[in-house]
Design an enzyme around this catalytic site. Structure first.
Site, PDB file in Angstrom:
ATOM      1  CG  HIS A 105      -6.902 -13.094   0.472  1.00 49.93           C
ATOM      2  ND1 HIS A 105      -6.714 -14.357  -0.591  1.00 49.93           N
ATOM      3  CD2 HIS A 105      -6.168 -13.505   1.430  1.00 49.93           C
ATOM      4  CE1 HIS A 105      -5.870 -15.056  -0.113  1.00 49.93           C
ATOM      5  NE2 HIS A 105      -5.625 -14.807   0.929  1.00 49.93           N
ATOM      6  CG  HIS A 118      -3.556 -12.797   3.792  1.00 47.73           C
ATOM      7  ND1 HIS A 118      -4.169 -14.011   3.960  1.00 47.73           N
ATOM      8  CD2 HIS A 118      -3.740 -11.731   4.477  1.00 47.73           C
ATOM      9  CE1 HIS A 118      -4.937 -13.697   5.009  1.00 47.73           C
ATOM     10  NE2 HIS A 118      -4.735 -12.467   5.444  1.00 47.73           N
ATOM     11  CG  ASP A 160       0.329 -16.332   0.893  1.00 42.51           C
ATOM     12  OD1 ASP A 160      -0.406 -15.267   1.283  1.00 42.51           O
ATOM     13  OD2 ASP A 160      -0.075 -17.391   0.745  1.00 42.51           O
ATOM     14  CG  HIS A 161      -3.138 -15.260  -2.227  1.00 40.90           C
ATOM     15  ND1 HIS A 161      -3.623 -16.267  -2.727  1.00 40.90           N
ATOM     16  CD2 HIS A 161      -2.722 -15.858  -0.971  1.00 40.90           C
ATOM     17  CE1 HIS A 161      -3.833 -17.379  -1.779  1.00 40.90           C
ATOM     18  NE2 HIS A 161      -3.091 -17.216  -0.805  1.00 40.90           N
ATOM     19  CG  HIS A 194      -8.203 -17.031   4.992  1.00 35.02           C
ATOM     20  ND1 HIS A 194      -7.147 -17.779   5.691  1.00 35.02           N
ATOM     21  CD2 HIS A 194      -7.226 -16.249   4.147  1.00 35.02           C
ATOM     22  CE1 HIS A 194      -5.960 -17.521   5.433  1.00 35.02           C
ATOM     23  NE2 HIS A 194      -6.011 -16.682   4.377  1.00 35.02           N
ATOM     24  CG  ASP A 230      -5.498 -18.759   1.132  1.00 36.34           C
ATOM     25  OD1 ASP A 230      -5.173 -19.434   0.005  1.00 36.34           O
ATOM     26  OD2 ASP A 230      -4.503 -18.023   1.753  1.00 36.34           O
ATOM     27  CG  HIS A 264      -1.999 -22.221   0.059  1.00 36.79           C
ATOM     28  ND1 HIS A 264      -0.621 -21.781   0.208  1.00 36.79           N
ATOM     29  CD2 HIS A 264      -2.667 -21.260   0.188  1.00 36.79           C
ATOM     30  CE1 HIS A 264      -0.628 -20.461   0.701  1.00 36.79           C
ATOM     31  NE2 HIS A 264      -1.849 -19.823   0.706  1.00 36.79           N
TER      32      HIS A 264
END
Length: 238
Positions: free
Chosen positions: A53, A55, A57-58, A111, A130, A168
């Site tokens: 996805h 975001h 942080d990915h 999400h 996530d 995570h």
């Protein structure tokens, strides 16, 4: 096993997942930063970058890894404009190969808009970004409880031995909520002891098998979407 699978800690609590095929081809799932992955690979090869996805942080390490290794980038077709430039956009039901290992794509929104999961049936392994965490699930940032509930149950056909490779290291904090919800669950108590032993040894709590999650994760144990939505709201303020 057709793939070697290794979690690489990135940022504060993310995992990128490094996949190495028997034939030598290599992929990384959700590179939230490039440095730790470059440290691991060195002058080796990286053939694919798989994004679940959009975001940051990915995805934030994608362009640096592409530039250094020439890796091809795969990610969800829906809202691809929110992602780094894709070489291959994917959607539900697509499949491709890393060496001799087939990778299947499953649409799993809730999400994030466009979120996909990657499944390697031969291992079996699930790279769920996530959507699913050990003892928890993703927040409803861009979707509804119904969407995320349905996405979690898209994993129902996967065997219990499937390795859950989540995005995570949230297991300890999720454990506290799970014990609050289900304090008499014997499987959960056993998992609690395992989690503490792993973390005290400086080891990741992932991957974990889907079979363990099915016995211990309150969000997978929720019998209906109403219960699921209530648990998600409670977890948000726990």
């Amino acid at each position: 096993m057709p793939l070697d699978i290794k979690p690489i800690p990135v940022l504060s609590d993310n995992y990128a997942w490094l996949l190495t095929a028997m034939e030598g081809q290599r992929a990384v799932v959700d590179p939230g930063e490039a440095g730790p992955i470059m440290d691991e690979i060195g002058e080796g090869r990286l053939d694919m970058i798989l994004l679940t996805h959009h975001h940051a942080d990915h995805t934030a390490g994608t362009d640096a890894l592409r530039e250094r290794y020439g890796a091809k980038v795969y990610g969800p077709r829906q809202k691809r404009e929110w992602l780094p430039r894709l070489d291959h956009d994917v959607e539900d039901g697509d499949s491709f190969s890393l060496g001799s290992a087939q990778i299947r794509v499953l649409s799993t929104p809730g999400h994030a808009v466009g979120h996909v999961s990657y499944i390697v049936p031969e291992v079996p392994a699930l790279f769920c970004g996530d959507v699913l965490f050990s003892l928890g699930c993703g927040r409803l940032l861009e979707g509804t409880a119904q969407e995320l509930f349905d996405s979690l149950h898209r994993y129902d056909s996967l065997p219990d031995q499937t390795l859950v490779c989540a995005g995570h290291e949230y297991t300890r904090s999720n454990l506290a909520f799970a014990l609050h919800v289900d304090p008499d669950n014997a499987a959960l108590k056993a998992r609690a002891g395992e989690v503490e032993r792993l973390l005290e040894a400086g080891r990741p709590t992932l991957p974990v098998t889907l079979g363990v999650e099915r016995k211990t994760n309150p969000f997978l144990l929720a019998p209906d979407v109403v219960t699921f939505a209530r648990l998600r709201r409670e977890k948000d303020t726990f």
